[in-house]
Design an enzyme around this catalytic site. Structure first.
Site, PDB file in Angstrom:
ATOM      1  N   HIS A 156       0.848  -1.201   0.000  1.00 29.92           N
ATOM      2  CA  HIS A 156       0.000   0.000   0.000  1.00 29.92           C
ATOM      3  C   HIS A 156       0.878   1.244   0.000  1.00 29.92           C
ATOM      4  CE1 HIS A 156      -3.562  -2.397   0.680  1.00 29.92           C
ATOM      5  NE2 HIS A 156      -2.940  -3.022   1.655  1.00 29.92           N
ATOM      6  N   ARG A 186      26.795 -16.890   2.391  1.00 32.20           N
ATOM      7  CA  ARG A 186      27.859 -17.680   1.754  1.00 32.20           C
ATOM      8  C   ARG A 186      27.329 -18.304   0.467  1.00 32.20           C
ATOM      9  NH1 ARG A 186      27.707 -23.217   2.271  1.00 32.20           N
ATOM     10  NH2 ARG A 186      26.295 -24.156   3.784  1.00 32.20           N
TER      11      ARG A 186
HETATM   12  C1  ACO Z   1      10.317 -27.731   3.428  1.00 30.50           C
HETATM   13  C2  ACO Z   1      10.333 -27.700   4.956  1.00 30.50           C
HETATM   14  O1  ACO Z   1       9.305 -27.828   5.544  1.00 30.50           O
HETATM   15  S1  ACO Z   1      11.805 -27.531   5.766  1.00 30.50           S
HETATM   16  C3  ACO Z   1      11.529 -27.611   7.511  1.00 30.50           C
HETATM   17  C4  ACO Z   1      11.687 -26.281   8.183  1.00 30.50           C
HETATM   18  N1  ACO Z   1      13.091 -26.070   8.471  1.00 30.50           N
HETATM   19  C5  ACO Z   1      13.634 -24.865   8.439  1.00 30.50           C
HETATM   20  O2  ACO Z   1      12.995 -23.864   8.189  1.00 30.50           O
HETATM   21  C6  ACO Z   1      15.089 -24.834   8.716  1.00 30.50           C
HETATM   22  C7  ACO Z   1      15.810 -23.754   7.898  1.00 30.50           C
HETATM   23  N2  ACO Z   1      17.227 -23.831   8.168  1.00 30.50           N
HETATM   24  C8  ACO Z   1      17.997 -22.762   8.469  1.00 30.50           C
HETATM   25  O3  ACO Z   1      17.534 -21.618   8.544  1.00 30.50           O
HETATM   26  C9  ACO Z   1      19.458 -23.052   8.728  1.00 30.50           C
HETATM   27  O4  ACO Z   1      19.950 -22.117   9.679  1.00 30.50           O
HETATM   28  C10 ACO Z   1      20.342 -22.995   7.448  1.00 30.50           C
HETATM   29  C11 ACO Z   1      19.926 -24.094   6.490  1.00 30.50           C
HETATM   30  C12 ACO Z   1      20.238 -21.644   6.763  1.00 30.50           C
HETATM   31  C13 ACO Z   1      21.778 -23.236   7.919  1.00 30.50           C
HETATM   32  O5  ACO Z   1      22.701 -23.030   6.875  1.00 30.50           O
HETATM   33  P1  ACO Z   1      24.260 -23.126   7.153  1.00 30.50           P
HETATM   34  O6  ACO Z   1      25.010 -22.586   6.010  1.00 30.50           O
HETATM   35  O7  ACO Z   1      24.575 -24.512   7.609  1.00 30.50           O
HETATM   36  O8  ACO Z   1      24.423 -22.078   8.331  1.00 30.50           O
HETATM   37  P2  ACO Z   1      25.231 -22.155   9.687  1.00 30.50           P
HETATM   38  O9  ACO Z   1      24.371 -22.784  10.735  1.00 30.50           O
HETATM   39  O10 ACO Z   1      26.606 -22.719   9.432  1.00 30.50           O
HETATM   40  O11 ACO Z   1      25.380 -20.616   9.999  1.00 30.50           O
HETATM   41  C14 ACO Z   1      26.129 -19.755   9.174  1.00 30.50           C
HETATM   42  C15 ACO Z   1      25.854 -18.334   9.612  1.00 30.50           C
HETATM   43  O12 ACO Z   1      24.503 -17.996   9.280  1.00 30.50           O
HETATM   44  C16 ACO Z   1      23.779 -17.594  10.435  1.00 30.50           C
HETATM   45  N3  ACO Z   1      22.405 -18.118  10.341  1.00 30.50           N
HETATM   46  C17 ACO Z   1      22.037 -19.408  10.147  1.00 30.50           C
HETATM   47  N4  ACO Z   1      20.688 -19.486  10.106  1.00 30.50           N
HETATM   48  C18 ACO Z   1      20.244 -18.238  10.298  1.00 30.50           C
HETATM   49  C19 ACO Z   1      18.947 -17.691  10.359  1.00 30.50           C
HETATM   50  N5  ACO Z   1      17.862 -18.452  10.238  1.00 30.50           N
HETATM   51  N6  ACO Z   1      18.820 -16.364  10.520  1.00 30.50           N
HETATM   52  C20 ACO Z   1      19.927 -15.578  10.651  1.00 30.50           C
HETATM   53  N7  ACO Z   1      21.177 -16.035  10.596  1.00 30.50           N
HETATM   54  C21 ACO Z   1      21.323 -17.359  10.423  1.00 30.50           C
HETATM   55  C22 ACO Z   1      24.539 -18.227  11.603  1.00 30.50           C
HETATM   56  O13 ACO Z   1      24.332 -17.503  12.793  1.00 30.50           O
HETATM   57  C23 ACO Z   1      25.962 -18.138  11.130  1.00 30.50           C
HETATM   58  O14 ACO Z   1      26.446 -16.846  11.357  1.00 30.50           O
HETATM   59  P3  ACO Z   1      27.939 -16.619  11.939  1.00 30.50           P
HETATM   60  O15 ACO Z   1      28.861 -17.193  10.889  1.00 30.50           O
HETATM   61  O16 ACO Z   1      28.033 -15.125  12.072  1.00 30.50           O
HETATM   62  O17 ACO Z   1      27.999 -17.368  13.217  1.00 30.50           O
END
Ligand code: ACO
Length: 196
Positions: free
Chosen positions: A114, A182
């Site tokens: 909006h 990343r």
């Molecule tokens: C289809 C379905 O139904 S799926 C089921 C539902 N599941 C979900 O929603 C889970 C989603 N998963 C996530 O969000 C996970 O955190 C992932 C997949 C993004 C992790 O990815 P990875 O690359 O392994 O991240 P990793 O845990 O190593 O963290 C890397 C950096 O990202 C940050 N980070 C990870 N997840 C998040 C998030 N959700 N929000 C903000 N920052 C995040 C971490 O703090 C870390 O930061 P740092 O390096 O400053 O410490």
């Protein structure tokens, strides 16, 4: 032809009082009410309602109820689409979702917005801009995608992110506002144990 087909992306239209839009949104809500009250055993009925509702889809998708949208006809989903519970798509503009896209619970894809100024907002005006999600994207739980955003293929959007700008392909992106943290690399396919 989809509803709002002749409105340009970003152009203001009367979303609150236009009788045609109100009618189509009501028809959509009636169909969604039916969908959201089906039993998990009624797969055929679910698939039939979604096929009638959406702009396009294949035979191969799962959308867990409840699912909500405004029009349905502006939503196009690719092959092998999975949406977990409580997906909300406000589809005033087109939403194109590629193949093999997974959406976690409580994802919101909002093409509509909006005006910032009170006067025009209270006239019921709205604009909408398309959202595009590439092939093989995984969107985590509780993610919000705002109008006009494109998410590139093979990308992961971390749980809880608010995606306000385009995100390139092949990355992990997180946060509010959502930013690339990343690239997805060869190393990701070698991970055997996700225990921290
Ligand atoms: C289809 C379905 O139904 S799926 C089921 C539902 N599941 C979900 O929603 C889970 C989603 N998963 C996530 O969000 C996970 O955190 C992932 C997949 C993004 C992790 O990815 P990875 O690359 O392994 O991240 P990793 O845990 O190593 O963290 C890397 C950096 O990202 C940050 N980070 C990870 N997840 C998040 C998030 N959700 N929000 C903000 N920052 C995040 C971490 O703090 C870390 O930061 P740092 O390096 O400053 O410490």
């Amino acid at each position: 032809m989809g509803v709002l087909e002749n409105i340009e992306p970003g152009e203001l239209y009367d979303a609150n009082y236009d009788p045609d839009l109100l009618r189509v949104r009501k028809e959509t809500k009636i169909k969604l009410h039916e969908y959201n009250n089906t039993s998990p055993a009624e797969e055929d009925k679910r698939n039939q309602i979604i096929k009638e509702l959406l702009g396009s889809c294949t035979d191969n998708f799962i959308i867990e109820p409840p699912f909500y949208c405004d029009y349905g006809s502006n939503i196009h989903i690719g092959e092998n689409f999975y949406a977990n519970h409580n997906l909300i798509i406000l589809d005033g503009a087109k939403v194109h979702i590629g193949d093999n896209v997974f959406l976690a619970p409580n994802v919101g894809i909002y093409t509509a917005g909006h005006p910032i100024d009170v006067e025009r907002r209270l006239q019921g005006l709205e604009y909408a801009m398309p959202v595009t999600i590439g092939d093989n994207v995984w969107i985590g739980g509780g993610v919000t995608v705002i109008p006009g955003v494109t998410i590139g293929k093979n990308t992961v959007i971390a749980a809880g992110s608010v995606v306000i700008r385009d995100i390139p392909e092949g990355v992990v992106a997180a946060g509010n506002p959502c930013k690339v943290i990343r690239k997805v690399t060869e190393k990701d396919s070698l991970t055997k144990n996700y225990k921290k």
